[in-house]
Structure formats: structure tokens, C-alpha cells
Scaffold this motif. Sequence first.
Motif, PDB file in Angstrom:
ATOM      1  N   GLN A 123       4.424  74.420 -76.177  1.00  0.00           N
ATOM      2  CA  GLN A 123       4.040  75.777 -77.078  1.00  0.00           C
ATOM      3  C   GLN A 123       4.963  76.175 -78.597  1.00  0.00           C
ATOM      4  N   LEU A 124       4.269  75.587 -79.267  1.00  0.00           N
ATOM      5  CA  LEU A 124       5.722  75.831 -80.217  1.00  0.00           C
ATOM      6  C   LEU A 124       5.290  77.686 -80.655  1.00  0.00           C
ATOM      7  N   GLY A 125       6.438  78.284 -81.868  1.00  0.00           N
ATOM      8  CA  GLY A 125       6.071  79.343 -82.363  1.00  0.00           C
ATOM      9  C   GLY A 125       6.935  80.532 -81.104  1.00  0.00           C
ATOM     10  N   GLY A 126       7.711  79.803 -79.835  1.00  0.00           N
ATOM     11  CA  GLY A 126       8.226  80.897 -79.334  1.00  0.00           C
ATOM     12  C   GLY A 126       7.522  81.396 -77.724  1.00  0.00           C
ATOM     13  N   VAL A 127       6.863  81.611 -77.756  1.00  0.00           N
ATOM     14  CA  VAL A 127       6.178  81.777 -76.636  1.00  0.00           C
ATOM     15  C   VAL A 127       4.924  81.148 -75.918  1.00  0.00           C
ATOM     16  N   ALA A 128       4.627  81.287 -74.851  1.00  0.00           N
ATOM     17  CA  ALA A 128       4.268  80.456 -73.803  1.00  0.00           C
ATOM     18  C   ALA A 128       2.351  80.456 -74.338  1.00  0.00           C
ATOM     19  N   ARG A 129       1.519  79.851 -74.058  1.00  0.00           N
ATOM     20  CA  ARG A 129      -0.181  79.557 -74.356  1.00  0.00           C
ATOM     21  C   ARG A 129      -0.440  81.022 -74.323  1.00  0.00           C
ATOM     22  N   ARG A 130      -0.226  81.274 -72.798  1.00  0.00           N
ATOM     23  CA  ARG A 130      -0.854  82.003 -72.434  1.00  0.00           C
ATOM     24  C   ARG A 130      -0.187  83.642 -72.101  1.00  0.00           C
ATOM     25  N   THR A 131       0.651  83.831 -73.078  1.00  0.00           N
ATOM     26  CA  THR A 131       1.534  85.155 -73.147  1.00  0.00           C
ATOM     27  C   THR A 131       0.523  85.997 -73.819  1.00  0.00           C
ATOM     28  N   ARG A 132      -0.462  85.725 -73.954  1.00  0.00           N
ATOM     29  CA  ARG A 132      -1.094  86.689 -75.400  1.00  0.00           C
ATOM     30  C   ARG A 132      -2.208  87.344 -74.131  1.00  0.00           C
ATOM     31  N   GLU A 133      -2.648  86.433 -72.788  1.00  0.00           N
ATOM     32  CA  GLU A 133      -3.455  86.769 -72.085  1.00  0.00           C
ATOM     33  C   GLU A 133      -2.899  87.235 -70.095  1.00  0.00           C
ATOM     34  N   ALA A 134      -1.635  86.914 -70.922  1.00  0.00           N
ATOM     35  CA  ALA A 134      -0.935  88.396 -69.969  1.00  0.00           C
ATOM     36  C   ALA A 134      -0.390  89.046 -70.429  1.00  0.00           C
ATOM     37  N   ILE A 135      -0.502  89.840 -71.047  1.00  0.00           N
ATOM     38  CA  ILE A 135      -0.790  91.102 -72.652  1.00  0.00           C
ATOM     39  C   ILE A 135      -1.625  91.839 -71.632  1.00  0.00           C
ATOM     40  N   ASP A 136      -2.654  91.119 -72.052  1.00  0.00           N
ATOM     41  CA  ASP A 136      -4.274  91.879 -71.643  1.00  0.00           C
ATOM     42  C   ASP A 136      -4.330  92.714 -69.852  1.00  0.00           C
ATOM     43  N   LEU A 137      -3.570  91.741 -68.965  1.00  0.00           N
ATOM     44  CA  LEU A 137      -3.117  92.224 -67.840  1.00  0.00           C
ATOM     45  C   LEU A 137      -2.543  93.006 -67.671  1.00  0.00           C
ATOM     46  N   CYS A 138      -0.819  92.835 -68.025  1.00  0.00           N
ATOM     47  CA  CYS A 138      -0.298  94.167 -68.032  1.00  0.00           C
ATOM     48  C   CYS A 138      -0.253  95.266 -68.346  1.00  0.00           C
ATOM     49  N   GLU A 139      -1.599  95.400 -69.536  1.00  0.00           N
ATOM     50  CA  GLU A 139      -1.943  96.876 -70.322  1.00  0.00           C
ATOM     51  C   GLU A 139      -2.684  97.303 -69.030  1.00  0.00           C
ATOM     52  N   ALA A 140      -3.654  96.319 -68.668  1.00  0.00           N
ATOM     53  CA  ALA A 140      -5.075  96.997 -67.510  1.00  0.00           C
ATOM     54  C   ALA A 140      -4.094  97.628 -66.407  1.00  0.00           C
ATOM     55  N   ALA A 141      -3.020  96.809 -65.984  1.00  0.00           N
ATOM     56  CA  ALA A 141      -2.604  97.379 -64.873  1.00  0.00           C
ATOM     57  C   ALA A 141      -1.673  98.727 -65.362  1.00  0.00           C
ATOM     58  N   GLY A 142      -2.323  99.053 -66.305  1.00  0.00           N
ATOM     59  CA  GLY A 142      -1.398 100.487 -66.810  1.00  0.00           C
ATOM     60  C   GLY A 142      -0.064 100.691 -67.239  1.00  0.00           C
ATOM     61  N   PHE A 143       0.762  99.312 -67.741  1.00  0.00           N
ATOM     62  CA  PHE A 143       1.842  99.521 -68.073  1.00  0.00           C
ATOM     63  C   PHE A 143       1.712 100.048 -69.664  1.00  0.00           C
ATOM     64  N   ASP A 144       3.009 101.230 -70.040  1.00  0.00           N
ATOM     65  CA  ASP A 144       3.031 101.761 -71.492  1.00  0.00           C
ATOM     66  C   ASP A 144       3.813 101.057 -72.218  1.00  0.00           C
ATOM     67  N   VAL A 145       5.172 100.209 -72.067  1.00  0.00           N
ATOM     68  CA  VAL A 145       5.494  99.631 -73.334  1.00  0.00           C
ATOM     69  C   VAL A 145       5.200  98.017 -72.468  1.00  0.00           C
ATOM     70  N   ILE A 146       5.590  97.233 -73.477  1.00  0.00           N
ATOM     71  CA  ILE A 146       5.135  95.500 -72.930  1.00  0.00           C
ATOM     72  C   ILE A 146       5.671  94.943 -74.438  1.00  0.00           C
ATOM     73  N   LEU A 147       7.704  94.270 -73.374  1.00  0.00           N
ATOM     74  CA  LEU A 147       8.284  93.678 -73.812  1.00  0.00           C
ATOM     75  C   LEU A 147       8.015  92.281 -74.575  1.00  0.00           C
ATOM     76  N   ILE A 148       8.492  91.590 -75.114  1.00  0.00           N
ATOM     77  CA  ILE A 148       7.265  89.721 -75.716  1.00  0.00           C
ATOM     78  C   ILE A 148       8.895  89.759 -75.986  1.00  0.00           C
ATOM     79  N   GLU A 149       9.265  89.017 -75.324  1.00  0.00           N
ATOM     80  CA  GLU A 149      10.749  88.100 -75.541  1.00  0.00           C
ATOM     81  C   GLU A 149      10.205  86.888 -75.834  1.00  0.00           C
ATOM     82  N   THR A 150      11.149  86.154 -77.125  1.00  0.00           N
ATOM     83  CA  THR A 150      10.342  84.936 -77.453  1.00  0.00           C
ATOM     84  C   THR A 150      11.955  84.440 -76.647  1.00  0.00           C
ATOM     85  N   VAL A 151      11.825  82.689 -76.536  1.00  0.00           N
ATOM     86  CA  VAL A 151      13.124  81.651 -76.651  1.00  0.00           C
ATOM     87  C   VAL A 151      14.711  81.817 -77.634  1.00  0.00           C
TER      88      VAL A 151
END
Length: 326
Positions: A123-151
Motif C-alpha cells: 500500500q502506498l501513502g504511508g498507511v496499511a490498506r485496512r487501517t481505516r477499518e482498524a480505526i472503526d474498530l478502535c472507535e467501537a471499542a470506546g477509545f477516546d483518541v486514536i493516533l495513526i502513525e504512518t511509515v
Amino acid sequence: MDIDDLKTRILAGERRALARAITLVESGRVDHRAQALALLEAVKGHGRQALRVGLSGTPGVGKSTFIEAFGCMLTGRGLRVAVLAVDPSSARSGGSILGDKTRMERLSRDPGAFIRPSPSQSQLGGVARRTREAIDLCEAAGFDVILIETVGVGQSETMVAEMSDLFVLLLAPAGGDELQGVKRGIMEMADILLVNKADGDLKATAVRTCADYAGALRLLRKRPQDPQGFPKALTVSALEEAGLANVWDEMCGLTDWRRAEGHFDARRAAQARFWFEAEVRERLLARLSREPVKGAMRALAGQVEDGELTPSAAAEELLSTHLMMS
């Protein structure tokens, strides 16, 4: 896999269930993909919304050190923090080190934090292909802040801006001048520029670098989603944990303004459309590597090599006849 049970445990905030769910959405198996889609549909619509913060910067600028110090400060304030760290994959072997949890030893032991390293793969652009879906799962798990660190690939690393509410760019002291600051690409996507390592002998240099970038930001065209004074450049020392509280205050102030002005929800809606269109393109490209389209493409390529067809005519035949029928 019991999707209902996994959904219940994720909504209850179980970190082990969350890790298992992210593994599921990252899997390339067809049966796993069907289960992942069912899980994502099951957890959506529960009204939980985290602040998504994308962080980028060149390798060695101190992203992991900053995230650990910043994350510990946030958990100390009672917030739950998820870190999605994307590691570059080898072009030769396809493997990744995935060493971010080792770098963030203190944060990884914090009960209020969750760290998940993932390989970027192709995947180009510094993120993994399914990072967006991992964000949705973390949000559902009740996290207040999600930090996405790119490559940390450089100026073209803008994909993270399409999945975050705030985009923070970390810079090294003496890492550029005013001209560097007005270059298009990653610089104009950032909401906050942080000149890291503003400590010791580098503190004076960091202050000068911050001033250079602050001047350059004033030359960029104003964006409708920015209040007065944004985007802005700040100095920070992740090592000495100096300036972290100020960074969080600036993030909260910008987010509150965007919510009040309607930019926050509009941006998330635009991002959802972007990822829908990206998923359609991804699936269409995936069909080129499967039969019978793969065989037809191979046959047409042979005709192009022999001079029987032009590349444009062969592409038109593949798309209009074989791809649409598969």
C-alpha cells in the motif's frame, strides 16, 4: 468465528477481542473478508466517536518517542488511547519489523492504551490498506483518541489525512527553510506542524526552524476548515515532555471550532465517500489478477507484443469484453 460474541466483547472494550478483530480485517482470505465485513457492519452505529489524529514525518524525526510521551500524558488525564502504527514492508521479502511496541515500552504497559503495529505491504501513502477499518474498530471499542502513525515516506504521504480528523506533521530541527515550507503535498495537508527535539543544543535551532515554517504557512492559501491562526507551527520536546499539554490544547481548540462550524461532520462524510470510491477501485484492480480476466489479459498482452493490437485497443477489449463479463 462467532461474530456476535466478538462484537459484544469489542463494545465492552476488551483489548484482546479488538486485536483479534483487527487481525481479521487485515486478513487476505476470502472467508475472513466476509466475516470482517459482517463484523464492521455489526459494530457501526453505536454512537461512539473518537478523535482521530494522523501523525507523519520523516524516519528518525521521533514519531514513536512523541507518541509514547503524548499518549502517556493523555492516559494520565483519564483518556483511553489507541495507537495504530504502520511499519514499512520490505520490497524484497515483504516482511516488516513491527517494532513500535518495543519503542513504546512505557505506553505499551499502560492499561489505558492499545498499540497495534501493522505492515504497509504494497500500500502506498504511508498507511496499511485496512487501517481505516482498524480505526472503526478502535472507535467501537470506546477509545477516546486514536493516533495513526504512518511509515514516514516523505512529501507524498497524504493518505492518512483522508482517515483522520487532525493531521500532525513532525519535523526535525534544521530540516528545511521557508521554501520547503510552501511545497505542495504533505505540507499543505497538515493542521499542526511540530518541530520535535526542541531540547539541549538543538533547542535554538528548533525555535528558528519553527519560525521559518510559521512564516511559510502564512503564504499558503487559507482553507475553509481552518480558524484564524491555523495551520500553525509549534516546538515540542518528546524527550523532555515539554510542550505536550500545549499541543493537546491546540488540538482540542481546533476540533471544537470545526465541530461548531460544521466542518468536522462534513469532513467525515467526505472521507467516507473517498474510501467507498477507493474500495471500488481496489476491487476492480483485484479482478485483473483472477481468472478468467487474468488469462484474457495474458493473451491480449501477447497480441500487443506481436504487433497485432495496439496497447489502447487491447485495453479497450479487455475492459469492455472480459472485465465487464467476469
